[in-house]
Design a protein around this motif. Structure first.
Motif: not given
Length: 139
Positions: A32, A35, A83, A109, A127, A129-130, A132-134
């Motif tokens: 995704t 953010t 990512t 960050e 954040r 920890e998130d 890797k999803n981006y």
């Protein structure tokens, strides 16, 4: 690898179109848009100006170090399934030059948030920890 037409702009810069190498559509669909908050991006600009702008330029245009915005930057950091976590890791383990890892996690960050904002991403909390999803190819 398939070439996918990338969206607009990422970390550090205006708008543009990029070509993105991705191993599968399924992998791309699991990612995704990155953010971050407006506050993080603003704080990141302050840290960037103090710790990064001397080499990367105040406008992230490059200089003594590579540009952190534009088509080439986006293509590099969105190719091969990379990512935003990969970008964060690179920055936090190698920068600033001569003092790698010398900033806090929040500062790194925030720098990533500033890079994303400069490249046209919209604010929403970022954040570590998130990350890797981006992917930089999703807005």
């Amino acid at each position: 690898m398939r070439k996918l037409v990338l969206f607009g702009v990422l970390a550090l810069g205006a708008a543009g179109t990029w070509v993105y190498a991705q191993s599968s559509e399924k992998a791309a669909s699991n990612l995704t848009a990155p953010t971050f908050t407006e506050k993080q991006a603003q704080a990141g600009e302050t840290v960037f100006n103090a710790s990064c702008a001397g080499c990367h330029g105040k406008e992230l245009q490059g200089g003594f170090a590579p540009a952190l915005k534009g088509d080439k930057f986006i293509a590099k950091w969105s190719a091969d399934g990379k990512t935003v976590a990969d970008l964060y890791t690179k920055i936090s383990t190698t920068m600033p030059k001569g003092k790698p890892g010398s900033l806090t996690q929040d500062q790194y960050e925030n720098i990533v948030a500033h890079i994303l904002a400069t490249n046209g991403f919209k604010p929403k909390e970022l954040r570590k920890e998130d990350l890797k999803n981006y992917s930089l190819d999703a807005k």
